[in-house]
Scaffold this motif. Structure first.
Motif, short mmCIF file in Angstrom:
data_model
loop_
_atom_site.label_atom_id
_atom_site.label_comp_id
_atom_site.label_asym_id
_atom_site.label_seq_id
_atom_site.Cartn_x
_atom_site.Cartn_y
_atom_site.Cartn_z
N UNK A 1 0.78 -1.23 0.00
CA UNK A 1 0.00 0.00 0.00
C UNK A 1 0.82 1.28 0.00
N UNK A 2 2.14 1.16 -0.12
CA UNK A 2 3.00 2.34 -0.02
C UNK A 2 3.39 2.93 -1.36
N UNK B 1 3.09 2.05 -8.16
CA UNK B 1 2.98 1.92 -9.61
C UNK B 1 2.27 0.62 -10.01
N UNK B 2 2.49 -0.45 -9.26
CA UNK B 2 1.74 -1.68 -9.54
C UNK B 2 0.25 -1.43 -9.33
N UNK B 3 -0.09 -0.70 -8.28
CA UNK B 3 -1.49 -0.42 -7.97
C UNK B 3 -2.12 0.45 -9.05
N UNK B 4 -1.37 1.44 -9.50
CA UNK B 4 -1.83 2.32 -10.59
C UNK B 4 -2.12 1.49 -11.84
N UNK B 5 -1.21 0.62 -12.18
CA UNK B 5 -1.41 -0.22 -13.36
C UNK B 5 -2.66 -1.08 -13.23
N UNK B 6 -2.86 -1.65 -12.08
CA UNK B 6 -4.02 -2.52 -11.86
C UNK B 6 -5.32 -1.71 -11.91
N UNK B 7 -5.33 -0.55 -11.26
CA UNK B 7 -6.55 0.28 -11.26
C UNK B 7 -6.90 0.73 -12.67
N UNK C 1 -1.56 7.51 4.71
CA UNK C 1 -0.20 7.25 4.21
C UNK C 1 -0.20 6.31 3.00
N UNK C 2 -1.37 5.80 2.67
CA UNK C 2 -1.47 4.86 1.54
C UNK C 2 -1.36 5.61 0.22
N UNK C 3 -1.01 4.89 -0.83
CA UNK C 3 -1.02 5.51 -2.16
C UNK C 3 -2.47 5.69 -2.64
N UNK C 4 -2.64 6.33 -3.80
CA UNK C 4 -3.99 6.75 -4.25
C UNK C 4 -4.75 5.66 -4.99
N UNK C 5 -4.22 4.46 -5.08
CA UNK C 5 -4.82 3.47 -5.97
C UNK C 5 -5.37 2.25 -5.26
N UNK C 6 -5.65 2.39 -3.98
CA UNK C 6 -6.18 1.25 -3.23
C UNK C 6 -7.70 1.26 -3.23
N UNK C 7 -8.29 0.09 -3.43
CA UNK C 7 -9.73 -0.04 -3.18
C UNK C 7 -9.98 -0.22 -1.69
N UNK C 8 -9.21 -1.07 -1.07
CA UNK C 8 -9.40 -1.32 0.36
C UNK C 8 -8.06 -1.35 1.09
#
Lengths: 184, 184, 184, 184
Positions: B39-40, B46-52, B69-76
């Protein structure tokens, strides 16, 4: 995304308690929040069923490493590998508010952890178990000790419990904005 | 639902490593799997961005209790409240396979935990950090000790790493079905 | 070596409760057992003082990474770094039996964990707090839910509580020897 | 009381490595410190034996809830119930410094956790396993990533490793006193 945990009795539960759990899960989903549970049977399963049928997202925080013990309504199992007691703490830390339905000793432990971590909690007092018992026992009916850290609230249905949880969160976040203090 | 963790360097990372992480995240999403990260920042972000951006579901296993503190691409966000080292173990336990991209000591600890828990792992060896270093160091280039518990695999791009992870999972599950033994 | 945990109210406690805790700690030491506590103030501190003055060994299972928050009577601080709720579970897992003296919500959580893990527990019911309250609330005065997993026992002094805990352990171990089943 | 952890290979180990572990354990005891280990076989067992024979206090941080899997030289088993990977983190958090002897992947994970938590670590580089391998692999032979958080030190015998650990602690505590900053 708002994260609501439903905690409560595992195993076999009365049919009206199944309905309460389904209604709570459905209302969490309808409000666009994610449902968190321990991923097991009983209240956890019926809340998850309600949320899934209402198109919601359901996450289960499991005790072990296996997913085949989870109920059928999880989108994502978080297999902590930590055992039942430790995983309950992960569940409590990971939600914004909790709905408590019936419940034995495991649920009591989760309620205690929610109180320690100042998480708004609404118990459906008509569901039996510790959700009912706690009102008779708690200090002034709503505190788990004399520090009166955070009030336990009560409701009479799954829908009303979720409504109350959202009100509590709205007023908590409003207060944090005003004071500039935030626990989140 | 298959759960793929992407682990790797936090903080500032070279642009080509950002691309690798995004490509890995996107491929996880395209295959209908859920992406798990810490989540950081850096590789996790960047992995989260790609997935979103590919329409996937992203879950972050955070160290603390705060979500800001989490990045902007988390669902949960799963806010474990356990600290960085313990949360990394929850992340490893909760995934079916891991992709490793670059990475400092925190990523090395996650790789070691993945190996201990027999989770299939694919390192992008061209991403630098421990993802590269481990190949030079490991026993026969792919084991972390003489027990040879589970082989570390290597790939050269985000897409190929995810392809490899799915192949490894398919063959692992096939073997478990045939032997009647299951760790899941 | 037998490991006895004393759990209970932190912070300021009535003088007669201080005496109960000291007496319990002293009796644990006199019997050659090791005392485990959460390492903090109140009941934890006075039990530790009693054990140290009777020549015993005292171990504190601390929430954080710092030792300077511990009381003055620990031989060894186990600094878990996990926070108060998680460390309480480590304490419960690490003991053979528990003595409960007074106690707020944190102690209630520990009692619930002890019950879940089938650890013999003796509450000094005259010490107030949850050690008193639980008797009025529990199913048949001694179970935390209908599963009746393990009975909560009661005593009126520190000495008697430790005596009772040793009796419970002796009969538990005797039973395990006879059935060939052992949880230890 | 100073707490020194000895980490390293479990299971069967060469006789000269048994001697190193015993010597390290004995030196910890002679200096009046408490020895912490994972409570198992191999390096853990021989370090514990050395410490007990020199009159020291030995604590084992065990993975499970059972004590019958522990080696014969523990004064107190801390039965975490958390599994091998999580208990290793408790061990690292609970010590002031670490001695690393040989070691497979589990020891590597502990080294990584020690580095993350800035715990002074001395590896006996002549003992084989990761204690040897890490020197060839680490950044400048002594850092686990480019952040250079805390230096890994090396020694050639159990006695010298413990001497070095005490020097490192003395200089760390001296520095903390001078700067007024303390992590302990």
């Amino acid at each position: 995304m708002i994260r609501i945990a439903v905690i409560g009795q595992s195993g076999s539960i009365p049919e009206e308690v199944e309905r309460m759990a389904e209604e709570a899960g459905a209302e969490v989903a309808r409000r666009g929040a994610v449902l968190l549970t321990g991923g097991g049977s009983g209240v956890m399963e019926h809340a998850s069923k309600g949320a899934k049928e209402a198109g919601g997202l359901v996450i289960g925080i499991l005790a072990g490493d296996r997913t085949d013990v989870a109920n059928d309504y999880l989108d994502v199992p978080i297999t902590t590998g930590l055992g039942f007691d430790f995983r309950s703490l992960i569940l409590v830390h990971s939600c914004d508010a909790l709905i408590m339905i019936r419940g034995g000793n495991g649920t009591l432990g989760e309620l205690s952890a929610a109180y320690m971590n100042c998480k708004p909690t609404v118990a459906i007092e008509t569901s039996g178990g510790w959700a009912e018992k706690v009102k008779q026992t708690a200090f002034e009916g709503c505190y788990l000790d004399e520090r009166r850290t955070v009030e336990i609230h009560y409701a009479h249905s799954g829908k009303l419990a979720v409504d109350r949880a959202f009100e509590l969160l709205a007023s908590k976040w409003n207060e944090e904005r005003n004071t500039g203090v935030t626990g989140d």
